[in-house]
Design an enzyme around this catalytic site. Structure first.
Site, PDB file in Angstrom:
ATOM      1  N   ARG A  36     -59.901 -17.330  -6.958  1.00  0.00           N
ATOM      2  CA  ARG A  36     -60.522 -16.263  -6.609  1.00  0.00           C
ATOM      3  C   ARG A  36     -59.795 -14.820  -7.154  1.00  0.00           C
ATOM      4  O   ARG A  36     -60.293 -13.943  -7.286  1.00  0.00           O
ATOM      5  CB  ARG A  36     -60.394 -16.127  -4.951  1.00  0.00           C
ATOM      6  CG  ARG A  36     -61.466 -16.969  -4.315  1.00  0.00           C
ATOM      7  CD  ARG A  36     -61.620 -16.882  -2.940  1.00  0.00           C
ATOM      8  NE  ARG A  36     -63.011 -17.722  -2.564  1.00  0.00           N
ATOM      9  CZ  ARG A  36     -63.359 -18.178  -1.467  1.00  0.00           C
ATOM     10  NH1 ARG A  36     -62.325 -17.932  -0.418  1.00  0.00           N
ATOM     11  NH2 ARG A  36     -64.352 -18.582  -1.103  1.00  0.00           N
ATOM     12  N   LYS A 197     -75.794 -35.165   7.073  1.00  0.00           N
ATOM     13  CA  LYS A 197     -76.947 -35.168   8.211  1.00  0.00           C
ATOM     14  C   LYS A 197     -78.131 -34.204   7.690  1.00  0.00           C
ATOM     15  O   LYS A 197     -77.868 -33.280   7.004  1.00  0.00           O
ATOM     16  CB  LYS A 197     -76.220 -34.524   9.436  1.00  0.00           C
ATOM     17  CG  LYS A 197     -75.368 -35.530  10.135  1.00  0.00           C
ATOM     18  CD  LYS A 197     -74.732 -34.683  11.285  1.00  0.00           C
ATOM     19  CE  LYS A 197     -73.893 -35.595  12.039  1.00  0.00           C
ATOM     20  NZ  LYS A 197     -73.149 -34.894  13.043  1.00  0.00           N
ATOM     21  N   GLY A 354     -70.485 -26.470   0.183  1.00  0.00           N
ATOM     22  CA  GLY A 354     -69.661 -27.488   0.950  1.00  0.00           C
ATOM     23  C   GLY A 354     -68.856 -28.216   0.200  1.00  0.00           C
ATOM     24  O   GLY A 354     -68.016 -27.930  -0.595  1.00  0.00           O
ATOM     25  N   GLY A 377     -71.095 -21.108   2.327  1.00  0.00           N
ATOM     26  CA  GLY A 377     -72.105 -20.671   3.018  1.00  0.00           C
ATOM     27  C   GLY A 377     -73.268 -19.702   2.555  1.00  0.00           C
ATOM     28  O   GLY A 377     -74.457 -20.045   2.735  1.00  0.00           O
TER      29      GLY A 377
HETATM   30  P1  AMP Z   1     -71.945 -32.291   3.545  1.00  0.00           P
HETATM   31  O1  AMP Z   1     -70.884 -31.704   4.385  1.00  0.00           O
HETATM   32  O2  AMP Z   1     -73.195 -32.424   4.714  1.00  0.00           O
HETATM   33  O3  AMP Z   1     -72.314 -32.067   2.206  1.00  0.00           O
HETATM   34  O4  AMP Z   1     -71.597 -33.733   3.902  1.00  0.00           O
HETATM   35  C1  AMP Z   1     -70.630 -34.519   2.935  1.00  0.00           C
HETATM   36  C2  AMP Z   1     -70.069 -35.732   3.731  1.00  0.00           C
HETATM   37  O5  AMP Z   1     -71.002 -36.614   3.732  1.00  0.00           O
HETATM   38  C3  AMP Z   1     -68.874 -36.234   2.819  1.00  0.00           C
HETATM   39  O6  AMP Z   1     -67.780 -36.452   3.740  1.00  0.00           O
HETATM   40  C4  AMP Z   1     -69.105 -37.593   2.526  1.00  0.00           C
HETATM   41  O7  AMP Z   1     -68.342 -38.558   2.889  1.00  0.00           O
HETATM   42  C5  AMP Z   1     -70.344 -38.060   3.776  1.00  0.00           C
HETATM   43  N1  AMP Z   1     -71.244 -39.037   3.429  1.00  0.00           N
HETATM   44  C6  AMP Z   1     -72.045 -39.098   2.337  1.00  0.00           C
HETATM   45  N2  AMP Z   1     -72.721 -40.159   2.085  1.00  0.00           N
HETATM   46  C7  AMP Z   1     -72.386 -40.915   3.492  1.00  0.00           C
HETATM   47  C8  AMP Z   1     -72.764 -42.169   3.793  1.00  0.00           C
HETATM   48  N3  AMP Z   1     -73.867 -42.958   3.394  1.00  0.00           N
HETATM   49  N4  AMP Z   1     -72.263 -42.496   5.034  1.00  0.00           N
HETATM   50  C9  AMP Z   1     -71.233 -41.668   5.751  1.00  0.00           C
HETATM   51  N5  AMP Z   1     -70.947 -40.444   5.390  1.00  0.00           N
HETATM   52  C10 AMP Z   1     -71.489 -40.103   4.075  1.00  0.00           C
END
Ligand code: AMP
Length: 395
Positions: A36, A197, A354, A377
């Site tokens: 940064r 999610k 993220g 963010g």
């Molecule tokens: P996000 O922070 O929403 O971008 O999600 C990233 C996280 O989703 C990472 O830590 C991944 O390990 C998790 N992830 C991705 N695919 C899967 C899956 N099929 N089952 C469980 N966790 C997952």
């Protein structure tokens, strides 16, 4: 987007208040990653070259309006001096007499670094008086902190309304990349939306459906879409209360002419652990006692084919549990494909938000993307189609 830059305004002998992002990672009072700090150097150099006096404003950590010694921005003084090759004068308050004295003593070519703006509650409250106290220190305001632009704080929003305001070099680069990727992209545009999610990415998916030609759904959220189609997902991460939402997204995609690309095959494993026993099955055949942790090879081939027909790729979120081998395979393979197409000059690729930066860097693909945003963010809110207060204030 209509905003002014450092090239549109006379900086000669002016005091230039520059909002930067010096929220650097530290351990035991030492900076562990100086990215940064390096990123703000082009703006500082441009200001000095144009005869201005750079005065830096930033937050650091979350002191919540209190003076917390461990969150002093003085931690950045020495590294900033070394990396910029300039003398840095630190002021232990960002407003009032200490700040005025440091600025009065500032020599041409020197940098003044003001203490953490979040030592004052007025910062996060976007308080008019606090913004006024900041604005009183300078003649021109430069916002170079895209990563803080999703927050309407005094040093990102209110101050921009009090002084002539322009975008710094980082802000310009970031806005330029984002604009090319979504506001006025070359089509077709393929978006990859992965991650854990659906519930955290509803706004993002909604905005993508309206703007892009195809959306690849990956990671844990793809399981929710498969379950919504009545497919078994065993012990997989799946939001069973979001099945209606997933169905609604699918029908909206259809109505808007946006292709939704779901896994056609998946890697199922016995546990969420590195090298857990695993195999690849079709997307309708996850055994009851196993979990989906990655997309399979046929799915990757499908994604690669869409990438080959694309002119623009926008990427947020992994296609699988990329932190644990071998469930990084689909993410790595697809990312390397996007990187190769970028290198060959066939697509513009923009990624961020993220875990995405970590996921793309793990395979080395990130370096070859056209642009990887580290803004977190702010990048996500921009993908969601939201107006960023710090950017709006520059317009
Ligand atoms: P996000 O922070 O929403 O971008 O999600 C990233 C996280 O989703 C990472 O830590 C991944 O390990 C998790 N992830 C991705 N695919 C899967 C899956 N099929 N089952 C469980 N966790 C997952």
């Amino acid at each position: 987007m209509a905003y002014k830059t450092l090239d549109d305004i006379d900086l000669t002998a002016k005091r230039i208040l520059i909002r930067v992002d010096l929220n650097v990672p530290t351990e035991d009072g030492r900076i562990t990653d100086d990215t940064r700090i390096r990123r703000i150097l082009p703006t500082i150099e441009a200001v000095v070259e144009k005869g201005g006096h750079p005065i830096l404003l930033s937050h650091f950590g979350r002191p919540k309006g209190q003076r917390v010694a461990e969150m002093s921005l003085n931690v950045a003084t020495d590294t900033l001096a070394v990396l910029s090759g300039r003398a840095v004068r630190f002021s232990d308050d960002c407003i009032g007499d200490p700040a005025k004295a440091a600025i009065a003593a500032q020599q041409p070519g020197e940098i003044v670094l003001l203490e953490n703006t979040r030592y004052h509650a007025g910062e996060e409250n976007n308080d008019a008086d606090f913004a006024q106290a900041l604005a009183a220190l300078g003649d021109i305001y430069v916002n170079d902190a895209f990563s803080a632009a999703h927050r309407a704080h005094a040093s990102t929003e209110a101050i921009a309304r009090l002084l002539p305001s322009v975008a710094g070099r980082n802000m310009q680069t970031e806005l330029d990349a984002l604009e090319k990727a979504l506001s006025a992209p070359e089509r077709p545009v393929v978006a990859v939306v992965g991650g854990a999610k659906v519930s955290t990415k509803l706004d993002l998916i909604g905005n993508m459906l309206a703007k892009v030609d195809a959306v690849v759904i990956g990671g844990g959220m793809a399981n929710t879409f498969l379950a919504a189609q009545g497919k078994p997902v065993g012990k997989s991460l799946c939001e069973h209360d979001m099945l209606d939402t997933a169905r609604e997204i699918a029908s909206r995609a259809k109505a808007q002419g946006c292709e939704l690309i779901l896994p056609v095959d998946v890697v199922v494993a016995e546990a969420f652990a590195a090298n857990a026993p695993h195999r690849t099955v079709t997307a309708d055949a996850c055994p009851d006692d196993m979990m989906i942790l990655d997309a399979g090879e046929q799915t990757v081939a499908l994604i690669e084919a869409r990438f080959e027909g694309a002119k623009t790729i926008v990427w947020n979120g992994p296609l699988g549990a990329f932190e644990i081998v071998p469930f990084n395979r689909a993410t790595d393979a697809a990312a390397l494909k996007a990187a190769a197409l970028t290198k060959a000059g066939k697509v513009l690729s923009v990624a961020g938000g993220g875990d995405t930066v970590a996921a793309l860097n793990a395979s080395g693909a990130g370096e070859q993307f056209s642009y990887v945003s580290t803004a977190g963010g702010a990048f996500l809110e921009w993908l969601e189609g939201k107006t960023l207060p710090g950017v709006a204030a520059l317009q």
